[in-house]
Design a protein around this motif. Structure first.
Motif, PDB file in Angstrom:
ATOM      1  N   GLY A 101       0.849  -1.196   0.000  1.00 25.63           N
ATOM      2  CA  GLY A 101       0.000   0.000   0.000  1.00 25.63           C
ATOM      3  C   GLY A 101       0.877   1.236   0.000  1.00 25.63           C
ATOM      4  O   GLY A 101       1.734   1.391   0.859  1.00 25.63           O
ATOM      5  N   THR A 159      -4.673  -1.777   2.380  1.00 22.62           N
ATOM      6  CA  THR A 159      -3.752  -2.876   2.674  1.00 22.62           C
ATOM      7  C   THR A 159      -4.077  -3.504   4.030  1.00 22.62           C
ATOM      8  O   THR A 159      -4.080  -4.733   4.175  1.00 22.62           O
ATOM      9  CB  THR A 159      -2.299  -2.353   2.640  1.00 22.62           C
ATOM     10  OG1 THR A 159      -2.042  -1.861   1.325  1.00 22.62           O
ATOM     11  CG2 THR A 159      -1.307  -3.445   2.961  1.00 22.62           C
ATOM     12  N   TYR A 218       2.432  -8.203   3.691  1.00 18.34           N
ATOM     13  CA  TYR A 218       1.813  -6.882   3.528  1.00 18.34           C
ATOM     14  C   TYR A 218       2.775  -5.790   3.975  1.00 18.34           C
ATOM     15  O   TYR A 218       3.388  -5.899   5.029  1.00 18.34           O
ATOM     16  CB  TYR A 218       0.517  -6.806   4.349  1.00 18.34           C
ATOM     17  CG  TYR A 218      -0.526  -7.782   3.857  1.00 18.34           C
ATOM     18  CD1 TYR A 218      -1.506  -7.386   2.960  1.00 18.34           C
ATOM     19  CD2 TYR A 218      -0.504  -9.114   4.266  1.00 18.34           C
ATOM     20  CE1 TYR A 218      -2.442  -8.283   2.472  1.00 18.34           C
ATOM     21  CE2 TYR A 218      -1.426 -10.024   3.796  1.00 18.34           C
ATOM     22  CZ  TYR A 218      -2.397  -9.612   2.895  1.00 18.34           C
ATOM     23  OH  TYR A 218      -3.312 -10.505   2.411  1.00 18.34           O
ATOM     24  N   GLU A 220       3.145  -1.389   4.192  1.00 18.36           N
ATOM     25  CA  GLU A 220       2.657  -0.034   3.957  1.00 18.36           C
ATOM     26  C   GLU A 220       3.860   0.866   3.732  1.00 18.36           C
ATOM     27  O   GLU A 220       4.823   0.803   4.478  1.00 18.36           O
ATOM     28  CB  GLU A 220       1.863   0.467   5.167  1.00 18.36           C
ATOM     29  CG  GLU A 220       0.588  -0.320   5.398  1.00 18.36           C
ATOM     30  CD  GLU A 220      -0.126   0.093   6.672  1.00 18.36           C
ATOM     31  OE1 GLU A 220       0.038   1.265   7.091  1.00 18.36           O
ATOM     32  OE2 GLU A 220      -0.817  -0.744   7.262  1.00 18.36           O
TER      33      GLU A 220
END
Lengths: 168, 487
Positions: A9, A25, A38, A40
């Motif tokens: 993200g 995200t 994941y 960010e």
């Protein structure tokens, strides 16, 4: 074949709607944490080299301002859709440029990248919150990302879209 | 017929940078303006927030130099809470900060100087970029840059937790120390970084300095300004990025001022122009006398070239050798050639690597005492560091509970803004005549500000991400007669 997937993200949580990639995200991770890693990220484009290296597939989520769609519209791109003009400063290294550099340097880079972008309404303001239309796009983004990750999980590929195509 | 040429980098944030060039009836340059964007609204945004959150919040201002904002904010908190960090904490901060400088300088050399010098200022636009640089210097060198960057970022992560939102600096210290095992990793990486610094300077020698056309370009009048220079120095007047006094030298190289950062308001003032968002920093001691260079104008510069000019030398041996060679080659101190900034940047890279080695080799750096707990009531705090792009200042005032009532941030690009404006104007005047404006000339005008590596609005990362340029030519009636899209 590398199968490990990552969801990245992009955005700045100080800049209102610009943070949609970060929020999305988090939402995707809540739904299917096991399908991918994941991250960010609010760094400049070239940081994506470090983040994406070593993964087989990647979904990148960001805000976009084309002025051609209603705010909150989810757009799906392949890297080929993005302009690949190299910039003169790493401040502005674009995703397409990062991919070009990775290819030129023969880095272990994702074979497949899907970009999900949410249309936002013009320049974000510092300190602003997500507007309603943008916040409402999170559920749709999460569903779409989950479907893509599931397809990848099964070992299939997402058909690259050669033209800017609405996902919804 | 007056014509107006605009080089307009469009970014999604408001306050983007652009160049306006006004031509006179003869097609020569009447005046050129460069608008440096400014991050607006942040100071208001900070009000009402706990000061202790500022290192985290301000590090999110900028996707390029989060570590610089984090570090200066942490130093401002030390001052705000009237507390001094223990020696190990100060050394670890400086260690992390030098690592950040190495990776930032390495990246910017290959990105900024590379296209202009390694590929060539007049090379076709399609090759004048990082991919063109890789084509010239080879894939192995490119891999080296990327691998070193990753190694250094991993080391930063060892201490700060995250590069992206570092949780590291605290008033009076830091959150994590360095274990002995990890210290060895820093030493090994520092050795490699020193080799990389030497390699980069050699590359600059081979590609740029051995090419007399490039040297003529660097030393040409179009890119020369005899301004004041400001940089941070240690007690021996050597360059330091993390701590020290701010020193200002005159255009003839003699010292004008040396002052602790918390006295910045006595010496740095801001000039406002109707055509720009940015406030132009100038020396109060000299005063604002327009966009001029020379001893009577308060215009000054910051960043690598200014730091070298403002100091008496580098605090490490190899960097000092490179420093001596720099001034010997370019005709003594100070050097007024803006384009020499890229060379200065590489000398600083080597210094940062050597300094990293010194700090990592210091056994005290593993001392577990890394925090002095604040005991006093917060009032007002000022922090100053050298960001890669120059002097960066954070100034906070709080209430008794440590909640921000007033914040003032002076970023490096603002300190350089007046000299950048000078540079763009002079380069345009020197390079454009009789209305002759082609892509190569426009690139050479852009080189005048690219050397400073100005930030075009912090926090940009947006899709599509690159910086498009649009060149518009207007006649005297402001009708668009020509437009070149540079994307």
């Amino acid at each position: 074949m590398k199968t490990k997937s990552i969801v990245v993200g992009l955005g700045n949580d100080l800049l209102g709607d610009d943070a949609i990639g970060l929020h999305a995200t988090r939402a995707i991770k809540e739904q299917c944490a096991e399908l991918a890693d994941y991250v960010e990220c609010n760094l400049h484009g070239l940081a994506l080299l470090d983040i994406l290296t070593g993964y087989g597939r990647a979904i990148i989520i960001d805000a976009i301002h084309t002025g051609k769609h209603k705010p909150g519209t989810i757009l799906q791109f392949s890297p080929d859709d993005l302009r690949s003009i190299p910039s003169s400063s790493p401040h502005y290294a674009s995703l397409a440029e990062v991919i070009n550099i990775a290819r030129r340097l023969e880095l272990d880079f994702p074979e497949e990248i899907v970009i999900l972008a949410v249309e936002i309404e013009g320049p974000p303001e510092i300190g602003g919150k997500l507007s309603k239309a943008i916040a409402d796009s999170i559920a749709g983004l999460a569903d779409l990302a989950k479907k893509i990750l599931e397809v990848w999980q099964q070992g299939a590929v997402i058909l690259a879209k050669s033209e800017h195509q609405k996902a919804q | 017929m007056n014509r107006k040429i605009t080089i307009d980098p469009i970014t999604r944030l408001e306050g983007h940078g652009k160049i306006d060039i006004f031509l006179n009836d003869e097609g020569d340059v009447d005046r050129a303006y460069f608008q440096v964007p400014e991050l607006r609204g942040f100071e208001r945004f900070a009000q009402g927030r706990p000061a202790e959150d500022m290192p985290q919040i301000t590090s999110r201002i900028c996707g390029v130099c989060p570590t610089a904002h984090h570090m200066v904010s942490t130093k401002a908190l030390d001052d705000l809470y009237h507390v001094e960090a223990p020696p190990a904490a100060r050394k670890i901060r400086e260690l992390i900060y030098n690592i950040f400088f190495i990776e930032d300088h390495a990246l910017h050399f290959f990105y900024l100087a590379g296209p202009d010098f390694v590929v060539g200022p007049k090379a076709p636009k399609a090759e004048r970029n990082i991919l063109g640089v890789l084509g010239k210097v080879g894939i192995e060198t490119g891999k080296k840059v990327i691998a070193m960057r990753k190694q250094l970022r991993d080391l930063i992560t060892l201490v700060t937790g995250k590069v992206i939102h570092p949780v590291f600096g605290l008033p009076g210290g830091i959150s994590h120390g360095i274990a002995e095992d990890d210290r060895q990793k820093f030493i090994e990486a520092a050795d490699q970084a020193i080799e990389f610094g030497k390699f980069s300077l050699k590359l600059f020698d081979d590609v740029v300095l051995s090419n007399s056309a490039y040297v003529d370009h660097i030393t040409s009048e179009a890119y020369t300004h005899k301004t004041y220079y400001m940089g941070m120095v240690d007690k021996n007047n050597k360059v330091n990025f993390y701590d020290g006094d701010l020193r200002v030298v005159k255009p003839d190289g003699a010292e004008l001022l040396k002052f602790p950062g918390d006295k910045y308001l006595e010496h740095i003032a801001e000039h406002v122009e109707p055509w720009s968002y940015v406030k132009f920093s100038f020396l109060k001691d000299i005063g604002w006398h327009g966009f001029n260079d020379g001893p009577d104008s308060g215009v000054f510069a910051v960043a690598p070239l200014a730091r070298l000019n403002a100091a008496d030398g580098m605090a490490t041996p190899l960097a000092q050798e490179a420093y001596d060679r720099f001034y010997k080659t370019l005709g003594g101190k100070p050097v007024h050639y803006t384009l020499a900034t890229s060379w200065a940047r590489l000398i600083e890279l080597l210094y940062a690597a050597e300094r990293m080695k010194e700090l990592a080799a210091d056994p005290e750096i593993t001392d577990p005492n890394i925090r002095t707990l604040p005991a006093e009531t917060p009032t007002e705090g000022i922090g100053v560091v050298e960001a890669p792009r120059g002097v960066l200042i954070h100034h906070y005032k709080t209430d008794d509970a440590g909640v921000i009532t007033n914040a003032n941030l002076i970023v490096a690009t603002q300190n350089n803004a007046a000299r950048i404006a000078l540079s763009v104007d002079k380069a345009a005047r020197s390079l454009i005549n009789k209305g002759n404006v082609d892509d190569g000339i426009l690139n050479m005008i852009e080189m005048a500000f690219r050397a400073y590596d100005p930030c075009h609005g912090c926090a940009t990362h947006a899709l599509p991400g690159e910086m498009p340029l649009v060149v518009s030519v207007y006649d005297s009636n402001k009708n668009l007669v020509r437009e070149i899209k540079r994307v």
